[in-house]
Design an enzyme around this catalytic site. Structure first.
Site, mmCIF file in Angstrom:
data_model
loop_
_atom_site.group_PDB
_atom_site.id
_atom_site.type_symbol
_atom_site.label_atom_id
_atom_site.label_comp_id
_atom_site.label_asym_id
_atom_site.label_seq_id
_atom_site.Cartn_x
_atom_site.Cartn_y
_atom_site.Cartn_z
ATOM 1 N N GLU A 1 0.699 -0.886 -0.206
ATOM 2 C CA GLU A 1 0.098 -0.145 0.169
ATOM 3 C C GLU A 1 0.575 1.103 0.352
ATOM 4 O O GLU A 1 0.484 2.190 0.109
ATOM 5 C CB GLU A 1 -1.164 -0.144 1.563
ATOM 6 C CG GLU A 1 -2.271 -1.045 1.479
ATOM 7 C CD GLU A 1 -2.321 -1.477 0.397
ATOM 8 O OE1 GLU A 1 -2.994 -0.660 -0.883
ATOM 9 O OE2 GLU A 1 -2.696 -2.528 -0.470
ATOM 10 N N HIS B 1 -12.211 -0.687 -13.022
ATOM 11 C CA HIS B 1 -12.924 -1.152 -12.083
ATOM 12 C C HIS B 1 -13.314 -0.107 -10.448
ATOM 13 O O HIS B 1 -12.897 1.119 -10.844
ATOM 14 C CB HIS B 1 -13.104 -2.140 -11.074
ATOM 15 C CG HIS B 1 -13.200 -2.405 -9.799
ATOM 16 N ND1 HIS B 1 -15.038 -3.245 -10.586
ATOM 17 C CD2 HIS B 1 -14.005 -2.572 -8.841
ATOM 18 C CE1 HIS B 1 -15.514 -3.223 -9.879
ATOM 19 N NE2 HIS B 1 -15.010 -3.014 -8.250
ATOM 20 N N HIS C 1 -15.310 -2.672 -2.332
ATOM 21 C CA HIS C 1 -14.165 -1.416 -1.636
ATOM 22 C C HIS C 1 -15.307 -0.666 -0.813
ATOM 23 O O HIS C 1 -15.750 0.786 -1.340
ATOM 24 C CB HIS C 1 -13.626 -0.727 -3.131
ATOM 25 C CG HIS C 1 -12.725 -0.575 -2.920
ATOM 26 N ND1 HIS C 1 -11.489 -0.617 -3.254
ATOM 27 C CD2 HIS C 1 -11.659 1.217 -2.283
ATOM 28 C CE1 HIS C 1 -10.763 -0.112 -2.882
ATOM 29 N NE2 HIS C 1 -10.427 0.960 -2.755
ATOM 30 N N ASP D 1 -10.429 3.679 2.832
ATOM 31 C CA ASP D 1 -9.289 3.374 2.610
ATOM 32 C C ASP D 1 -8.700 2.016 3.870
ATOM 33 O O ASP D 1 -10.234 1.676 4.418
ATOM 34 C CB ASP D 1 -7.602 4.516 3.368
ATOM 35 C CG ASP D 1 -6.839 4.143 3.518
ATOM 36 O OD1 ASP D 1 -6.479 3.707 1.843
ATOM 37 O OD2 ASP D 1 -6.139 5.269 3.754
ATOM 38 N N GLY E 1 -7.014 -2.898 0.722
ATOM 39 C CA GLY E 1 -6.315 -4.625 0.598
ATOM 40 C C GLY E 1 -6.221 -4.567 1.856
ATOM 41 O O GLY E 1 -5.617 -6.251 2.134
ATOM 42 N N ARG E 2 -5.507 -3.887 2.866
ATOM 43 C CA ARG E 2 -5.343 -4.465 4.128
ATOM 44 C C ARG E 2 -6.109 -5.140 5.152
ATOM 45 O O ARG E 2 -6.263 -6.838 5.064
ATOM 46 C CB ARG E 2 -4.366 -3.534 5.484
ATOM 47 C CG ARG E 2 -3.412 -3.493 5.034
ATOM 48 C CD ARG E 2 -2.920 -1.853 5.530
ATOM 49 N NE ARG E 2 -3.395 -0.958 4.856
ATOM 50 C CZ ARG E 2 -2.565 0.557 5.051
ATOM 51 N NH1 ARG E 2 -1.046 0.682 4.970
ATOM 52 N NH2 ARG E 2 -2.932 1.312 3.824
ATOM 53 N N TYR F 1 -0.005 -9.271 -8.311
ATOM 54 C CA TYR F 1 -1.479 -9.084 -7.578
ATOM 55 C C TYR F 1 -2.575 -8.507 -8.256
ATOM 56 O O TYR F 1 -4.096 -8.854 -8.501
ATOM 57 C CB TYR F 1 -0.767 -8.761 -5.738
ATOM 58 C CG TYR F 1 -1.492 -8.549 -5.092
ATOM 59 C CD1 TYR F 1 -2.683 -9.310 -4.736
ATOM 60 C CD2 TYR F 1 -1.739 -7.347 -4.107
ATOM 61 C CE1 TYR F 1 -3.435 -9.111 -3.679
ATOM 62 C CE2 TYR F 1 -2.898 -6.930 -3.615
ATOM 63 C CZ TYR F 1 -3.337 -8.801 -3.118
ATOM 64 O OH TYR F 1 -4.569 -7.822 -2.186
ATOM 65 N N TYR F 2 -2.062 -7.652 -8.726
ATOM 66 C CA TYR F 2 -3.065 -6.399 -8.761
ATOM 67 C C TYR F 2 -2.918 -6.225 -10.259
ATOM 68 O O TYR F 2 -4.859 -6.412 -11.225
ATOM 69 C CB TYR F 2 -1.826 -4.746 -9.185
ATOM 70 C CG TYR F 2 -1.388 -4.297 -8.386
ATOM 71 C CD1 TYR F 2 -2.747 -4.392 -6.921
ATOM 72 C CD2 TYR F 2 -0.930 -3.307 -8.036
ATOM 73 C CE1 TYR F 2 -2.691 -3.567 -5.244
ATOM 74 C CE2 TYR F 2 -0.495 -2.209 -6.984
ATOM 75 C CZ TYR F 2 -1.747 -2.183 -4.998
ATOM 76 O OH TYR F 2 -1.242 -1.882 -4.295
#
Length: 349
Positions: A145, A231, A274, A278, A281-282, A312-313
């Protein structure tokens, strides 16, 4: 089922009105569920299980039993039909396994062999090994991140309480918070707590605590875009419903899928929704690793170096743009396999 619901509600000290508010339905429906005058929908069963902390499978089996009995009654051909239905259900269940690609199934088979070996060496686990691997996980997850703390600096911040010159307060808090979040998912695992909305919000609250306190543990209230991705996450007003569906999907599939596939799916689905401003991801990686730990696997530690991060992305982007999950599932499975191999090598030494 009606007695199961009423007993669970009374044990929690909830009134029918309070339970109805939690579920967002009319109070009269709760009374009808408990007297057997109405049957809850499948979605309502998932909500009831979560609100009353009843094992989802136990409640769903009771619901399905009543549904079957209502449909077929005491028809003389009912038992014969049930035998045929059982055969079809077994076939459908085996089809889930067969639908995996040969490459992915091969890796899962290797993972299961490694897990069996690991079980033989569990007695040699040590706190120091676990602590070192969790430190690496915190370092790598934050590095993905954009956190610039090195592994050594992360160690000094977490274990020595030192402040690193030239590094922001946010980067220090990200390291401290992530370690606490790992401790939290381990508590959930040890106490056999179910994965639900409350726990995911608690995980996220730990991640952003002291960083963006007004958004920690809360769904986003604005539209967001993912940097470097095509996305577009759902509008904020849709997020609560998407998350509701997320947990229903989990309850319906947690006993059908291989744990590594289940963990990868829950990771991908959460990060695609999402739901947070923020820390998505974590939080998604922590949810994935909670499921892995609950099923006896080790933490899947995705590296934060440029090459690993891009793979990964890209795997996530493929899912989100085309719906094809193969690359992402393979990526997570391969990562878990490598982490198991490394863990075994360390313990054997």
């Amino acid at each position: 089922m009606k007695f199961l619901l009423k007993n669970a509600r009374e044990e929690k000290g909830l009134k029918t009105r309070e339970l109805a508010q939690l579920l967002g339905i009319d109070q009269a429906l709760i009374s009808k569920f408990e007297t057997g005058l109405r049957k809850p929908t499948r979605e309502q069963v998932a909500k009831l299980a979560q609100a009353l902390e009843i094992d989802y499978e136990t409640l769903m089996v009771a619901w399905l039993k009543e549904k079957i009995l209502y449909e077929i009654g005491d028809d003389r051909l009912a038992l014969q039909a049930m035998v045929l239905a059982e055969e079809q259900i077994k076939y459908n269940t085996s089809f889930v396994r067969k639908s995996l690609s040969k490459n992915l199934q091969s890796i899962l088979d290797e993972i299961d062999v490694l897990k069996s070996k690991l079980n033989e060496f569990r007695q040699f686990d040590s706190f120091r090994i676990v602590q070192a691997l969790e430190l690496e996980y915190t370092f790598e997850s934050n590095r993905i991140e954009g956190n610039t703390l090195t592994l050594r600096e992360t160690d000094l911040v977490i274990n020595e309480g030192l402040t690193i010159s030239g590094k922001s307060m946010r980067e220090h808090l990200e390291a401290i918070n992530h370690v606490e979040a790992i401790g939290y998912i381990k508590q959930l695992m040890e106490r056999n707590f179910p994965l639900n909305e409350r726990e995911v919000l608690s995980i996220h609250n730990l991640i952003l605590r002291g960083i963006i306190p007004e958004d920690a543990g809360r769904y986003r209230r604005v539209q967001v875009m993912i940097k470097g991705s095509s996305h577009m996450p759902p509008q904020p007003f849709i997020v609560p419903k998407e998350m509701e569906d997320y947990f229903i999907w989990f309850e319906e599939n947690k006993s059908k899928l291989h744990p590594v596939i289940l963990a990868a799916e829950m990771h991908e689905r959460l990060v695609t929704i999402h739901p947070f401003i923020d820390g998505n991801g974590r939080a998604s990686r922590l949810v994935m690793n909670l499921i892995l730990l609950q099923n006896g696997y080790v933490i899947a530690n995705i590296k934060g170096d440029y090459e690993s991060r891009m793979k990964y992305y890209q795997a996530l982007e493929t899912v989100q743009s085309s719906g094809n999950k193969e690359d992402f599932l393979l990526f997570i499975a391969q990562n878990e396999k490598e982490c198991l191999e490394r863990y075994l090598d360390i313990i054997k030494q």
